[in-house]
Design a protein around this motif. Structure first.
Motif, PDB file in Angstrom:
ATOM      1  N   LEU A  20      25.440  29.371  42.537  1.00  0.00           N
ATOM      2  CA  LEU A  20      26.102  29.535  41.248  1.00  0.00           C
ATOM      3  C   LEU A  20      25.538  30.782  40.594  1.00  0.00           C
ATOM      4  N   VAL A  21      26.420  31.691  40.175  1.00  0.00           N
ATOM      5  CA  VAL A  21      26.003  32.884  39.432  1.00  0.00           C
ATOM      6  C   VAL A  21      26.503  32.724  38.007  1.00  0.00           C
ATOM      7  N   VAL A  22      25.589  32.788  37.036  1.00  0.00           N
ATOM      8  CA  VAL A  22      25.939  32.573  35.637  1.00  0.00           C
ATOM      9  C   VAL A  22      25.859  33.899  34.877  1.00  0.00           C
ATOM     10  N   PHE A  23      26.848  34.109  34.005  1.00  0.00           N
ATOM     11  CA  PHE A  23      26.979  35.347  33.237  1.00  0.00           C
ATOM     12  C   PHE A  23      26.830  35.010  31.756  1.00  0.00           C
ATOM     13  N   PRO A  24      25.863  35.613  31.054  1.00  0.00           N
ATOM     14  CA  PRO A  24      25.593  35.250  29.662  1.00  0.00           C
ATOM     15  C   PRO A  24      26.653  35.711  28.663  1.00  0.00           C
ATOM     16  N   HIS A  25      26.546  35.146  27.489  1.00  0.00           N
ATOM     17  CA  HIS A  25      27.380  35.460  26.330  1.00  0.00           C
ATOM     18  C   HIS A  25      26.879  36.741  25.650  1.00  0.00           C
ATOM     19  N   ALA A  26      27.599  37.176  24.630  1.00  0.00           N
ATOM     20  CA  ALA A  26      27.185  38.355  23.862  1.00  0.00           C
ATOM     21  C   ALA A  26      25.837  38.090  23.199  1.00  0.00           C
ATOM     22  N   LYS A  61      19.795  51.113  27.843  1.00  0.00           N
ATOM     23  CA  LYS A  61      20.962  51.170  26.978  1.00  0.00           C
ATOM     24  C   LYS A  61      21.914  50.019  27.289  1.00  0.00           C
ATOM     25  N   THR A  62      22.376  49.373  26.244  1.00  0.00           N
ATOM     26  CA  THR A  62      23.311  48.266  26.391  1.00  0.00           C
ATOM     27  C   THR A  62      24.695  48.791  26.760  1.00  0.00           C
ATOM     28  N   ASP A 155      15.364  34.173  11.740  1.00  0.00           N
ATOM     29  CA  ASP A 155      14.500  34.305  10.562  1.00  0.00           C
ATOM     30  C   ASP A 155      13.352  35.278  10.788  1.00  0.00           C
ATOM     31  N   ASP A 156      13.192  35.750  12.005  1.00  0.00           N
ATOM     32  CA  ASP A 156      12.124  36.695  12.330  1.00  0.00           C
ATOM     33  C   ASP A 156      12.709  38.107  12.267  1.00  0.00           C
ATOM     34  N   GLU A 157      12.534  38.769  11.133  1.00  0.00           N
ATOM     35  CA  GLU A 157      13.172  40.064  10.908  1.00  0.00           C
ATOM     36  C   GLU A 157      12.737  41.108  11.915  1.00  0.00           C
ATOM     37  N   GLU A 158      11.463  41.116  12.285  1.00  0.00           N
ATOM     38  CA  GLU A 158      10.969  42.116  13.233  1.00  0.00           C
ATOM     39  C   GLU A 158      11.588  41.912  14.612  1.00  0.00           C
ATOM     40  N   LEU A 159      11.627  40.666  15.048  1.00  0.00           N
ATOM     41  CA  LEU A 159      12.222  40.377  16.349  1.00  0.00           C
ATOM     42  C   LEU A 159      13.715  40.641  16.330  1.00  0.00           C
ATOM     43  N   LEU A 160      14.372  40.252  15.251  1.00  0.00           N
ATOM     44  CA  LEU A 160      15.814  40.450  15.146  1.00  0.00           C
ATOM     45  C   LEU A 160      16.178  41.927  15.205  1.00  0.00           C
ATOM     46  N   GLU A 161      15.325  42.765  14.639  1.00  0.00           N
ATOM     47  CA  GLU A 161      15.573  44.212  14.667  1.00  0.00           C
ATOM     48  C   GLU A 161      15.606  44.738  16.090  1.00  0.00           C
ATOM     49  N   THR A 162      14.775  44.167  16.957  1.00  0.00           N
ATOM     50  CA  THR A 162      14.766  44.611  18.356  1.00  0.00           C
ATOM     51  C   THR A 162      15.959  44.052  19.125  1.00  0.00           C
ATOM     52  N   LEU A 163      16.469  42.896  18.703  1.00  0.00           N
ATOM     53  CA  LEU A 163      17.582  42.266  19.401  1.00  0.00           C
ATOM     54  C   LEU A 163      18.940  42.807  18.978  1.00  0.00           C
ATOM     55  N   MET A 164      19.026  43.310  17.750  1.00  0.00           N
ATOM     56  CA  MET A 164      20.330  43.647  17.175  1.00  0.00           C
ATOM     57  C   MET A 164      21.125  44.689  17.965  1.00  0.00           C
ATOM     58  N   PRO A 165      20.514  45.737  18.520  1.00  0.00           N
ATOM     59  CA  PRO A 165      21.322  46.695  19.296  1.00  0.00           C
ATOM     60  C   PRO A 165      22.043  46.041  20.467  1.00  0.00           C
ATOM     61  N   ALA A 166      21.379  45.137  21.181  1.00  0.00           N
ATOM     62  CA  ALA A 166      22.018  44.457  22.305  1.00  0.00           C
ATOM     63  C   ALA A 166      23.103  43.513  21.824  1.00  0.00           C
ATOM     64  N   ILE A 167      22.839  42.801  20.731  1.00  0.00           N
ATOM     65  CA  ILE A 167      23.836  41.869  20.192  1.00  0.00           C
ATOM     66  C   ILE A 167      25.082  42.619  19.754  1.00  0.00           C
ATOM     67  N   ARG A 168      24.875  43.703  19.007  1.00  0.00           N
ATOM     68  CA  ARG A 168      26.022  44.484  18.525  1.00  0.00           C
ATOM     69  C   ARG A 168      26.779  45.131  19.686  1.00  0.00           C
ATOM     70  N   GLY A 169      26.038  45.670  20.652  1.00  0.00           N
ATOM     71  CA  GLY A 169      26.678  46.297  21.799  1.00  0.00           C
ATOM     72  C   GLY A 169      27.497  45.310  22.603  1.00  0.00           C
ATOM     73  N   ASP A 170      26.960  44.107  22.792  1.00  0.00           N
ATOM     74  CA  ASP A 170      27.690  43.078  23.529  1.00  0.00           C
ATOM     75  C   ASP A 170      28.957  42.662  22.787  1.00  0.00           C
ATOM     76  N   TYR A 171      28.844  42.501  21.481  1.00  0.00           N
ATOM     77  CA  TYR A 171      30.036  42.144  20.702  1.00  0.00           C
ATOM     78  C   TYR A 171      31.086  43.252  20.786  1.00  0.00           C
ATOM     79  N   LYS A 172      30.631  44.493  20.784  1.00  0.00           N
ATOM     80  CA  LYS A 172      31.585  45.593  20.917  1.00  0.00           C
ATOM     81  C   LYS A 172      32.289  45.522  22.268  1.00  0.00           C
ATOM     82  N   ALA A 173      31.531  45.260  23.325  1.00  0.00           N
ATOM     83  CA  ALA A 173      32.131  45.137  24.659  1.00  0.00           C
ATOM     84  C   ALA A 173      33.153  44.012  24.683  1.00  0.00           C
TER      85      ALA A 173
END
Length: 247
Positions: A20-26, A61-62, A155-173
């Motif tokens: 089984l190969v699983v593909f993640p969400h945005a 790069k995402t 709720d972790d602003e520092e961690l969220l800042e590092t995650l946001m580029p990937a989240i936004r890029g995935d949503y754009k895709a």
């Protein structure tokens, strides 16, 4: 198929009957599927796709376009070492990525035995909520609505800042994806959705029927948009039944 920067082996089973190969969400990562992999039968070896831009690939790069992402994954998922049957499970954005990979590998004669399209409308019925155009607070609000990211992360602003580029890029895709008409898949497609999903429902999944000549089935599971992590045991049971039906 081997574990590498693109593929993570969540359940190694050299003697397994199938893969089984699983593909993640945005915004998702391979690790999202770890609880599900633990709930699956040891007769199924599990690999998870790891997109660039997150976790140990966070400096890469995402991808903001589904098609080039799928084309890179074709190189990784093309069978090279044995001929064990493979089933794809794509969740949300991952369903579209898995579809684009499957259609390319089918053209080479190396397609999966089945595609499980989870919580995602059919490629030809694509629509955008323009979430990738929101500010960070707006994207966080969407994540809270879908309950796909633990509150401690949001709720972790520092961690969220590092995650946001990937989240936004995935949503754009996901939201700028444009379906290119072509031959339907030969393999069966199974549509999975959460009964309480606020974004994707039964009607959205029905459109997948037009994308295969191999048969289509629709299955509702208890939970919301992220039912696989809410109910990994039930999800594993449904996946095992579908894998068993195409072996």
């Amino acid at each position: 198929m081997r574990a590498n920067v693109w593929l993570r082996c969540l359940r190694e089973a050299p003697e397994a009957e199938s893969r089984l190969v699983v593909f993640p969400h945005a915004g998702g990562a391979a690790s999202y599927f770890f609880p599900l992999s633990r709930a699956l039968s040891p007769k199924i070896e599990v690999f998870a796709v790891q997109y660039p831009g997150r976790q140990d690939r966070r400096r890469e790069k995402t991808f903001e376009d589904v098609v080039p992402l799928a084309e890179r994954l074709v190189e990784q998922l093309r069978p090279v070492d044995d001929h064990r049957p493979v089933v794809y499970f794509g969740h949300s954005l991952g369903a579209t990525v898995a579809f684009e990979v499957a259609r390319r590998l089918e053209a080479e004669g190396n397609g999966p035995r089945a595609l499980i399209a989870s919580a995602r409308c059919a490629p030809s019925a694509h629509r955008s909520h323009e979430i990738h155009l929101l500010d960070d607070a707006g994207i966080v609000a969407e994540l809270r609505k879908l309950s796909g990211t633990a509150d401690r992360l949001l709720d972790d602003e520092e961690l969220l800042e590092t995650l946001m580029p990937a989240i936004r890029g995935d949503y754009k895709a996901a939201e700028t994806y444009s379906y290119t008409p072509g031959p339907p898949l030969n393999c069966p497609v199974f549509g999975f959705y959460g009964d309480d999903d606020v974004r994707v429902g039964e009607e959205d999944l029905l459109g997948w029927k037009a994308h295969t000549v191999g048969g289509f089935e629709l299955h509702g599971l208890p939970g919301g948009h992220f039912y696989p992590s809410e109910n990994p045991t039930r999800t594993a049971e449904e996946i095992e039944a579908r894998v068993g039906s195409v072996m």
